[in-house]
Scaffold this active site. Structure first.
Site, PDB file in Angstrom:
ATOM      1  N   HIS A  39       0.442  -1.185  -0.007  1.00  0.00           N
ATOM      2  CA  HIS A  39      -0.235   0.108  -0.008  1.00  0.00           C
ATOM      3  C   HIS A  39       0.727   1.162   0.072  1.00  0.00           C
ATOM      4  CE1 HIS A  39      -2.872  -3.030   2.014  1.00  0.00           C
ATOM      5  NE2 HIS A  39      -3.222  -2.459   1.469  1.00  0.00           N
ATOM      6  N   GLN A  63     -18.272  -6.911  -1.092  1.00  0.00           N
ATOM      7  CA  GLN A  63     -17.042  -8.247  -1.629  1.00  0.00           C
ATOM      8  C   GLN A  63     -16.675  -9.502  -1.495  1.00  0.00           C
ATOM      9  OE1 GLN A  63     -13.960  -4.547  -2.338  1.00  0.00           O
ATOM     10  NE2 GLN A  63     -12.272  -6.202  -1.069  1.00  0.00           N
ATOM     11  N   GLY A 149      -2.562  -1.763  -7.243  1.00  0.00           N
ATOM     12  CA  GLY A 149      -1.746  -3.024  -7.296  1.00  0.00           C
ATOM     13  C   GLY A 149      -1.909  -3.874  -8.215  1.00  0.00           C
ATOM     14  N   VAL A 178       4.598  -5.651  -4.840  1.00  0.00           N
ATOM     15  CA  VAL A 178       5.905  -5.320  -4.337  1.00  0.00           C
ATOM     16  C   VAL A 178       5.780  -6.533  -3.188  1.00  0.00           C
ATOM     17  CG1 VAL A 178       6.320  -4.219  -1.685  1.00  0.00           C
ATOM     18  CG2 VAL A 178       5.581  -2.533  -3.269  1.00  0.00           C
ATOM     19  N   SER A 188      -2.394  -7.995   3.283  1.00  0.00           N
ATOM     20  CA  SER A 188      -3.067  -8.367   4.666  1.00  0.00           C
ATOM     21  C   SER A 188      -3.154  -9.856   5.404  1.00  0.00           C
ATOM     22  CB  SER A 188      -3.701  -6.682   4.818  1.00  0.00           C
ATOM     23  OG  SER A 188      -3.642  -5.566   3.946  1.00  0.00           O
TER      24      SER A 188
HETATM   25  P1  AMP Z   1      -6.718  -4.861  -0.080  1.00  0.00           P
HETATM   26  O1  AMP Z   1      -6.552  -3.552   0.809  1.00  0.00           O
HETATM   27  O2  AMP Z   1      -5.500  -5.199   0.225  1.00  0.00           O
HETATM   28  O3  AMP Z   1      -7.655  -3.451  -1.068  1.00  0.00           O
HETATM   29  O4  AMP Z   1      -5.251  -3.393  -1.890  1.00  0.00           O
HETATM   30  C1  AMP Z   1      -5.286  -2.150  -1.384  1.00  0.00           C
HETATM   31  C2  AMP Z   1      -4.660  -2.396  -3.093  1.00  0.00           C
HETATM   32  O5  AMP Z   1      -3.201  -2.186  -2.085  1.00  0.00           O
HETATM   33  C3  AMP Z   1      -4.987  -3.003  -4.049  1.00  0.00           C
HETATM   34  O6  AMP Z   1      -5.348  -2.527  -4.945  1.00  0.00           O
HETATM   35  C4  AMP Z   1      -3.326  -3.871  -4.568  1.00  0.00           C
HETATM   36  O7  AMP Z   1      -4.023  -4.121  -5.534  1.00  0.00           O
HETATM   37  C5  AMP Z   1      -2.799  -2.780  -3.302  1.00  0.00           C
HETATM   38  N1  AMP Z   1      -1.736  -4.154  -2.719  1.00  0.00           N
HETATM   39  C6  AMP Z   1      -1.849  -5.312  -1.868  1.00  0.00           C
HETATM   40  N2  AMP Z   1      -0.731  -5.482  -2.009  1.00  0.00           N
HETATM   41  C7  AMP Z   1       0.057  -5.507  -2.747  1.00  0.00           C
HETATM   42  C8  AMP Z   1       1.381  -5.626  -3.513  1.00  0.00           C
HETATM   43  N3  AMP Z   1       2.214  -6.528  -1.946  1.00  0.00           N
HETATM   44  N4  AMP Z   1       1.801  -5.225  -4.286  1.00  0.00           N
HETATM   45  C9  AMP Z   1       1.354  -3.970  -4.524  1.00  0.00           C
HETATM   46  N5  AMP Z   1       0.062  -3.286  -4.394  1.00  0.00           N
HETATM   47  C10 AMP Z   1      -0.421  -4.142  -3.355  1.00  0.00           C
END
Ligand code: AMP
Length: 265
Positions: A39, A63, A149, A178, A188
């Protein structure tokens, strides 16, 4: 400096209105919180390109399927705010569920053809929930750029399609995955893994890298690649495979033999 924390829609709209009047561009990073370096990389990309950075933290119930981990999804809010402060985000939008989904809410966004394949086939309704909340957030934040991401490749493809189909005035930016030093993508949900599971989870990265190497060496048979992925992953203790698929990166449909850009998911 600590970001401003906003929970109400009216306060969010006012804040964005004010910064626009000051001539700043707005960057937006939607998240479900439990923030990590993945993030942070999106927030940094937004910080670099735009004058005012909004991060949303919202565990979106629509979701999650009925048997998924909504109730135990980690929510370390203070820690998340600290990360947003370190990365110099300007505003954190953290609405209550009732704020985004008041009594009587009925509307949903469907991105036909893309939402029901891959992860969507084992998580019915997941991408409808994602597209709907992202559209709502886009309307509320009205960003110039929004950052996602590549880790969630199907999500990215769906958001791009929705943005194009609905003429949303947002530029979608896609940021690289990442990973931990051993290749596991930061997530997460990794906190749910015990030591053995954490170690075995690296099979995902290892098998993706192997498939990529096979393609670079000239392998064009999706069947061969899929067999390798399936064998490797199912042979790993404690791992249950939902699906291993090689698809066209645009249509997300299976492709054999490989051509143009493919996505291995
Ligand atoms: P989330 O909180 O899991 O819904 O993710 C929020 C945003 O962070 C989304 O666009 C994910 O694709 C991105 N994201 C989560 N983990 C990673 C990672 N390891 N590398 C890059 N982007 C990430």
């Amino acid at each position: 400096m600590n970001p401003v924390v906003v929970r109400a829609i009216s306060a969010l709209r006012q804040a964005v209105h004010d910064v626009r009047r000051r001539g700043l561009t707005v960057g937006f990073v939607p998240t479900m919180g439990a923030l990590h370096e993945g993030h942070a990389s999106l927030i940094r990309a937004a910080r670099k390109e735009t004058g005012f950075v909004v991060v949303s933290i919202f565990v979106n119930p629509t979701q999650f399927g009925p048997h998924e981990d909504l109730a135990r999804y980690p929510q370390p809010f203070e820690k998340d705010l600290a990360l947003c402060a370190v990365e110099s985000a300007d505003l954190v939008f953290a609405p209550q569920v009732e704020t985004l989904y008041p009594q009587g809410f009925r509307t949903a966004v469907e991105v036909g053809g893309l939402q029901d394949v891959l992860e969507g086939s084992s998580r019915p309704g997941h991408f409808r929930g994602v597209a709907t909340v992202v559209l709502k957030l886009f309307h509320l934040v009205s960003p110039d750029h929004a950052y996602f991401g590549q880790k969630d490749a199907q999500q990215v493809r769906i958001i791009q399609q929705m943005t194009r189909d609905l003429n949303l005035p947002v530029e979608v930016r896609v940021c690289p995955i990442v990973r931990e030093a051993d290749g596991l993508a930061l997530s997460s949900r990794n906190v749910f893994l015990d030591t053995a599971q954490r170690k075995n989870a690296t099979v995902l990265y290892r098998s993706l890298v192997e498939a990529q190497a096979m393609i670079k060496q000239g392998e064009r048979s999706s069947t061969v690649l899929q067999r390798m992925l399936t064998e490797r992953i199912t042979a790993t203790p404690g791992v249950i495979l939902d699906s291993a698929a090689i698809v066209d990166a645009d249509s997300l449909q299976p492709i054999d033999p490989l051509r143009e850009q493919v996505l291995i998911a």
